[in-house]
Design a protein around this motif. Structure first.
Motif, mmCIF file in Angstrom:
data_model
loop_
_atom_site.group_PDB
_atom_site.id
_atom_site.type_symbol
_atom_site.label_atom_id
_atom_site.label_comp_id
_atom_site.label_asym_id
_atom_site.label_seq_id
_atom_site.Cartn_x
_atom_site.Cartn_y
_atom_site.Cartn_z
ATOM 1 N N ILE A 8 0.748 -1.227 -0.066
ATOM 2 C CA ILE A 8 0.153 0.176 0.029
ATOM 3 C C ILE A 8 0.700 1.199 -0.075
ATOM 4 O O ILE A 8 0.677 2.200 -0.806
ATOM 5 C CB ILE A 8 -0.785 0.084 1.471
ATOM 6 N N ALA A 9 1.763 1.116 0.902
ATOM 7 C CA ALA A 9 2.909 2.331 0.930
ATOM 8 C C ALA A 9 3.232 2.495 -0.307
ATOM 9 O O ALA A 9 3.318 3.699 -0.895
ATOM 10 C CB ALA A 9 3.824 2.144 1.789
ATOM 11 N N GLN A 10 3.747 1.530 -1.062
ATOM 12 C CA GLN A 10 4.425 1.722 -2.143
ATOM 13 C C GLN A 10 3.620 2.395 -3.638
ATOM 14 O O GLN A 10 3.786 3.144 -4.160
ATOM 15 C CB GLN A 10 5.036 0.468 -3.042
ATOM 16 N N LEU A 11 2.450 1.813 -3.541
ATOM 17 C CA LEU A 11 1.215 2.361 -4.210
ATOM 18 C C LEU A 11 0.827 3.864 -4.163
ATOM 19 O O LEU A 11 1.057 4.553 -4.854
ATOM 20 C CB LEU A 11 -0.042 1.460 -3.913
ATOM 21 N N VAL A 13 3.171 6.219 -2.598
ATOM 22 C CA VAL A 13 4.215 6.870 -3.051
ATOM 23 C C VAL A 13 4.252 6.725 -4.582
ATOM 24 O O VAL A 13 4.842 8.062 -5.193
ATOM 25 C CB VAL A 13 5.652 6.082 -2.691
ATOM 26 N N PHE A 14 4.039 5.894 -5.234
ATOM 27 C CA PHE A 14 3.846 5.742 -6.779
ATOM 28 C C PHE A 14 2.907 6.917 -7.161
ATOM 29 O O PHE A 14 3.337 7.788 -8.163
ATOM 30 C CB PHE A 14 3.338 4.606 -6.980
ATOM 31 N N LEU B 37 4.889 -3.697 7.960
ATOM 32 C CA LEU B 37 5.593 -2.735 6.788
ATOM 33 C C LEU B 37 7.005 -3.053 6.998
ATOM 34 O O LEU B 37 7.774 -3.142 7.768
ATOM 35 C CB LEU B 37 5.473 -1.351 7.313
ATOM 36 N N PHE B 42 10.555 0.513 2.425
ATOM 37 C CA PHE B 42 9.714 1.577 2.358
ATOM 38 C C PHE B 42 10.788 2.786 2.206
ATOM 39 O O PHE B 42 10.633 3.780 1.493
ATOM 40 C CB PHE B 42 8.990 1.960 3.477
ATOM 41 N N TRP B 109 12.636 6.205 -11.437
ATOM 42 C CA TRP B 109 12.739 5.520 -10.046
ATOM 43 C C TRP B 109 12.930 4.270 -10.143
ATOM 44 O O TRP B 109 13.899 3.776 -9.242
ATOM 45 C CB TRP B 109 11.012 5.749 -9.585
ATOM 46 N N ASN B 153 6.280 -6.726 -2.658
ATOM 47 C CA ASN B 153 5.482 -5.620 -2.221
ATOM 48 C C ASN B 153 5.555 -4.350 -2.875
ATOM 49 O O ASN B 153 4.563 -3.634 -3.428
ATOM 50 C CB ASN B 153 5.656 -5.353 -0.842
ATOM 51 N N ALA B 154 6.559 -4.098 -3.135
ATOM 52 C CA ALA B 154 6.901 -2.813 -4.157
ATOM 53 C C ALA B 154 6.630 -3.090 -5.317
ATOM 54 O O ALA B 154 5.823 -2.115 -5.834
ATOM 55 C CB ALA B 154 8.450 -2.433 -3.825
ATOM 56 N N GLY B 157 2.756 -3.414 -5.621
ATOM 57 C CA GLY B 157 2.163 -2.069 -5.341
ATOM 58 C C GLY B 157 2.201 -1.069 -6.535
ATOM 59 O O GLY B 157 0.954 -0.435 -6.749
ATOM 60 N N MET B 158 3.160 -1.276 -7.116
ATOM 61 C CA MET B 158 3.195 -0.239 -8.457
ATOM 62 C C MET B 158 2.315 -0.973 -9.325
ATOM 63 O O MET B 158 1.724 -0.043 -10.338
ATOM 64 C CB MET B 158 4.670 0.071 -8.966
ATOM 65 N N ALA B 161 -1.103 -0.149 -8.756
ATOM 66 C CA ALA B 161 -1.333 1.414 -9.081
ATOM 67 C C ALA B 161 -1.546 1.683 -10.514
ATOM 68 O O ALA B 161 -2.594 2.279 -10.844
ATOM 69 C CB ALA B 161 -0.092 2.076 -8.603
#
Lengths: 157, 283
Positions: A8-11, A13-14, B37, B42, B109, B153-154, B157-158, B161
């Motif tokens: 979620i954090a990465q999302l 930040v994205f 987390l 992070f 990034w 996760n990273a 997560g992207m 998104a």
């Protein structure tokens, strides 16, 4: 491998990074790029124009040069003609002067001859008179015989 | 790591390197736990993200239409590259205002996050161990993984998104009705009998796209990191063979990895554009 809140954090930040780039990075960069492209296009156009201008100026210079050369040539032939004319005129005038001088000299000579002849006649007449006087001595009156002497003089002419 | 007395065994060394520093203080046991987390992921992801936008922002702030410096020129080349790709894939200029900058950020990034793989595998973890022990911690619990993209996760997560963005554009471009219609009628056609099949296919497609998008980057970087760890263990044997092996294999793999990290960042960016571009096309 575990899934957890990092996802979620990465999302989040994205999205934040994407938003930041959209807001503060992309527009000024694109603006600068577009402006530079426009500038370069302008520069190229100016260079093209300068080139055509140069070609035009060169053509004009060649034209001017040609005209100047023609003018000079015209002037030269003009001057030559003028000079020839002047020489011709001078020659005519000179021959006139010579003629006139010749004629004057001839006249002068003729007049002198006449004068000398006249003097010679008078001298001869006087000599004849003197001679006759001596021969006749008092017998002849100069006054009484003036007519005779005069006639004699006339005959001697 | 010397293979002497109190040093860790090979498997301990590898596992130690593959364990995240998380909010639990010990490795996460359950497969999914959204109360945890990964602090290391992070920290590095956010830090590198900030580095990315700072670099880009610096170029943007100094951007003029005059003669660019080297750095500005480089950034502008990247921008042009991404912009050209975006133009070719997404034909809606309004969408490009957000998607193209996003793609640029994603590219740079992810490059930086991948780049962390080129640092010596023990460098940052060793420094962290020193700090952790100095703070009174147990060195066995001084976990640190420095490559955020080697954390599922990273990458997921992207990719999620990206999924959200593509759903948003589906709704925006086609409208609710249009998109729902597409969900049920594509790819096989409009027939009531085909509705469930179509819908199932669409759901599978979205899941497959998203998972493969995240997994591809993760897999490449995770494997790369693992190989660096294994190569480091060669050197760890402290023998001539090990030393030479470490130098040769490490050099070869690092040079090869330079290609991988750029390529993977580029692929992730391109797929981001492609998936969002698909949301603009009606079937």
């Amino acid at each position: 491998m575990n899934l957890n809140a990092t996802l979620i954090a990465q999302l989040v930040v994205f999205f934040i990074l994407g938003w930041f780039t959209m807001k503060y990075v992309w527009p000024p960069l694109m603006k600068a790029l577009d402006e530079r492209a426009a500038k370069i296009a302008e520069g190229l156009a100016a260079a093209d124009k300068a080139k055509t201008d140069l070609a035009l100026a060169e053509k004009r210079a060649v034209e001017e040069l040609r005209k100047a050369r023609e003018e000079a040539a015209a002037m030269r032939s003009n001057a030559e003609q003028q000079a020839a004319k002047l020489i011709e005129e001078a020659r005519v005038e000179a021959s006139q002067i010579i003629n006139r001088a010749q004629r004057a000299a001839e006249e002068e000579a003729r007049a002198s001859v006449q004068r000398v002849l006249q003097e010679l006649r008078e001298e001869v007449a006087r000599l004849a008179l003197v001679g006759a006087e001596q021969i006749l001595r008092r017998e002849i009156d100069a006054k009484a015989h003036a007519e005779l002497i005069q006639r004699l003089k006339e005959e001697l002419k | 790591m010397a293979a002497s007395g109190q040093g860790p065994t090979a498997s301990e060394y590898v596992i130690h390197h593959l364990t995240h520093l998380n909010t639990l203080g010990h490795p996460q046991e359950s497969l999914v736990d959204f109360s945890v987390l990964h602090l290391d992921t992070f920290f590095f992801a956010t830090g590198l993200g900030m580095l990315t936008v700072w670099l880009l922002y610096r170029a943007a702030r100094h951007a003029t239409s005059g003669v660019p410096g080297r750095f500005q020129n480089f950034v502008e080349m990247l921008v042009e590259l991404v912009n050209e790709q975006a133009k070719g894939i997404i034909h809606n200029p309004e969408s490009r205002k957000f998607v193209a900058p996003l793609a640029l950020t994603v590219f740079v990034w992810i490059f930086w996050m991948n780049f962390m793989d080129l640092l010596p595998v023990d460098l940052l973890p060793r420094i962290w161990e020193g700090i952790y022990v100095a703070a009174g911690g147990d060195p066995h619990h001084a976990y640190l993984r420095v490559v955020p993209t080697a954390d599922l996760n990273a990458t997921l997560g992207m990719s999620i998104a990206v999924l959200l963005i593509s759903l948003y554009y589906n709704l925006k471009i086609k409208g609710v009705g249009g998109w729902v219609h597409e969900l049920f009628t594509a790819p096989f056609g409009s027939h009531p009998l085909l509705y469930p099949v179509n819908f199932a296919m669409q759901i599978i497609e979205y899941i497959a796209k998203t998972v493969s998008h995240g997994m591809r980057l993760f897999g490449n970087l995770y494997a790369g990191e693992l190989i660096f760890i294994l190569i480091a263990m060669l050197g760890g044997t402290a023998t001539v063979f090990g030393f030479l092996g470490h130098v040769i294999a490490g050099s070869i793999w690092a040079i090869f990895h330079i290609l991988i990290i750029v390529l993977q960042a580029f692929i992730f960016m391109m797929l981001t554009l492609v998936y969002i571009g698909q949301a603009h096309e009606s079937h």
